[in-house]
Design a protein around this motif. Structure first.
Motif, short mmCIF file in Angstrom:
data_model
loop_
_atom_site.label_atom_id
_atom_site.label_comp_id
_atom_site.label_asym_id
_atom_site.label_seq_id
_atom_site.Cartn_x
_atom_site.Cartn_y
_atom_site.Cartn_z
N ASP A 14 64.69 78.56 132.35
CA ASP A 14 64.31 78.55 130.94
C ASP A 14 65.30 77.71 130.15
O ASP A 14 64.91 76.81 129.40
N MET A 15 66.60 77.99 130.32
CA MET A 15 67.63 77.27 129.57
C MET A 15 67.53 75.77 129.85
O MET A 15 67.59 74.95 128.95
N GLY B 93 56.43 85.79 129.81
CA GLY B 93 56.07 85.25 128.50
C GLY B 93 56.99 84.10 128.10
O GLY B 93 56.52 83.06 127.64
N LEU B 94 58.30 84.30 128.30
CA LEU B 94 59.27 83.26 127.96
C LEU B 94 59.00 81.99 128.75
O LEU B 94 59.00 80.89 128.20
N MET B 95 58.76 82.17 130.06
CA MET B 95 58.55 81.02 130.92
C MET B 95 57.32 80.22 130.47
O MET B 95 57.37 78.99 130.34
N ILE B 96 56.23 80.95 130.20
CA ILE B 96 54.98 80.27 129.80
C ILE B 96 55.19 79.55 128.47
O ILE B 96 54.82 78.37 128.31
N ALA B 97 55.81 80.23 127.51
CA ALA B 97 56.02 79.64 126.18
C ALA B 97 56.88 78.38 126.28
O ALA B 97 56.62 77.37 125.64
N ILE B 98 57.92 78.46 127.13
CA ILE B 98 58.85 77.33 127.23
C ILE B 98 58.18 76.14 127.94
O ILE B 98 58.40 74.99 127.57
N LEU B 99 57.33 76.45 128.93
CA LEU B 99 56.62 75.35 129.59
C LEU B 99 55.61 74.70 128.64
O LEU B 99 55.43 73.48 128.66
N SER B 100 55.00 75.52 127.78
CA SER B 100 53.98 74.94 126.89
C SER B 100 54.61 74.05 125.82
O SER B 100 53.92 73.23 125.21
N ARG B 101 55.92 74.18 125.59
CA ARG B 101 56.60 73.27 124.65
C ARG B 101 56.51 71.82 125.09
O ARG B 101 56.68 70.92 124.28
N PHE B 102 56.28 71.59 126.38
CA PHE B 102 56.26 70.21 126.87
C PHE B 102 55.09 69.41 126.30
O PHE B 102 55.06 68.19 126.39
N LEU B 103 54.13 70.12 125.70
CA LEU B 103 53.03 69.42 125.03
C LEU B 103 53.54 68.63 123.83
O LEU B 103 52.85 67.78 123.30
#
Length: 398
Positions: free
Chosen positions: A249-250, A309-319
């Motif tokens: 995540d970090m 939840g954190l992992m999904i949210a952080i991956l979706s930032r790549f959009l």
């Protein structure tokens, strides 16, 4: 919390000053891409030093480590001033190499302080970690605000940029000195800090003894009859395997942030009606929103704690990457400012969510080690992001 905030502020104030007076360096060294090069010099030093420190974390005297970092920050800030005054504001390769060397020193200092402080605060209260991280972001917001003021005040004078830059590093040096004094004399004497440090020492932490001595408590490590299991701790490797998702995540938060900010924002956004103010406004918006984002998790119901939840949210930032690309190409400055604000908001929010959730449920020494490991991944992400930032230059005829 105020002291943690100030210490966090000091940890990035000098570096942010250097980033914020980019337009001065861009004017002094037009051919050297200073906004990208300085970051690229800073990162390997920060990453290399931090890797060594995180590996030997259990044996390192935290007090000496943090003091060394803050003192190095102070001396480097003074050196930037001296260098500028000695060359009386001339550019040239020699000066640029000097500035790069100082940037490397900032990297070494940052590795000492950031890992050391996050590790140290991880076995105290999550609120302390949050406050320290908010201070890190505040240093960005403060330097940005100051930069906008100095630009407005000195705009039309010939030496305006230089005056602004000198003012910056004078303030920066003052701040770092304040942090040295705070950490050396005020912080170790606070009752709550003494309490958590004694607790960590009783759980077998060897890193806090000098801090406790500074607070007037001698550690009692001559406990022979005690249960050895109480002093057992997980190795760094075991800790890392248990928290691999947090570490990733970090890494992912900062890879994304740094591949857009500040290089892409300060060089590649074209020219708009805001003119030379444009890059500064974007960077200021990023910094302010980053700061706001770090306070959102203080409201329990707004804090994201589920690991998936954190992992999904952080991956979706790549959009955000395609979003930035198309906005820079076709969009208006309003959209760009909005996107940049969102980048900052999510960056601050997720950083605090991860760093305050991860240490829960471990013993003092383990929490300290885990704090160091997570900061190591954060800086690894920074380094990767800064390197990827060069990819925006493809097709720019360079």
């Amino acid at each position: 919390m105020v002291v943690c905030w100030l210490l966090g502020n000091g940890c990035l104030f000098s570096w942010n000053s250097m980033l914020t007076i980019e337009d001065y360096y861009g004017y002094l060294f037009p051919d050297y891409h200073p906004s990208r090069v300085l970051t690229l010099v800073y990162q390997p030093f920060a990453l290399g030093t931090l890797a060594v420190l995180a590996y030997h974390e259990a044996k390192i005297n935290t007090r000496r480590r943090n003091l060394f970092g803050y003192i190095l920050f102070f001396l480097s800030s003074v050196l930037v001033l001296v260098l500028d005054l000695a060359t009386s504001g001339k550019g040239g390769l020699g000066t640029f190499i000097g500035i790069c060397a100082i940037s490397g020193a900032f990297g070494v200092a940052d590795a000492h302080v950031q890992g050391g402080m996050v590790g140290d605060l991880s076995f105290m209260l999550p609120e302390f970690v949050q406050s320290f991280l908010a201070g890190l972001a505040a240093s960005g917001a403060l330097t940005s605000a100051l930069r906008l003021i100095t630009k407005a005040a000195f705009e039309n004078t010939k030496d305006g940029l230089r005056k602004g830059a000198i003012l910056f590093f004078a303030i920066s040096a003052f701040f770092e000195l304040l942090c040295v004094l705070l950490y050396a004399f005020a912080f170790p004497k606070m009752p709550i800090v003494k309490y958590y440090r004694s607790k960590a020492a009783s759980e077998g932490s060897k890193t806090v003894s000098a801090d406790l001595a500074a607070g007037g408590i001698q550690t009692l490590l001559e406990i022979d009859g005690e249960d050895p299991n109480k002093l057992q701790r997980l190795s760094n490797k075991e800790l890392l395997f248990q928290n691999m998702d947090y570490a990733l995540d970090m890494f992912l938060i900062y890879v994304l942030t740094l591949s857009i900010f500040p290089g892409f924002l300060s060089e590649d956004t074209g020219s708009h009606s805001l003119g030379t103010w444009y890059a500064l406004v974007l960077i200021a918006m990023y910094n302010v929103c980053d700061l706001i984002g770090r306070y959102i998790p203080l409201f329990k119901f707004l804090k994201l704690t589920s690991r998936r939840g954190l992992m999904i949210a952080i991956l979706s930032r790549f959009l955000l990457i395609p979003a930035f690309y198309f906005t820079a190409k076709y969009g208006d400055q309003g959209w760009m400012i909005l996107l940049t604000s969102f980048l900052g908001l999510t960056n601050g929010y997720f950083t605090v969510c991860v760093l305050t959730s991860a240490p829960k449920g471990y013993k003092g020494p383990e929490q300290n080690a885990l704090g160091n490991l997570l900061v190591l991944f954060l800086v690894g992400g920074l380094f990767a992001g800064v390197t990827l930032d060069w990819l925006w230059l493809i097709g720019k005829g360079w």
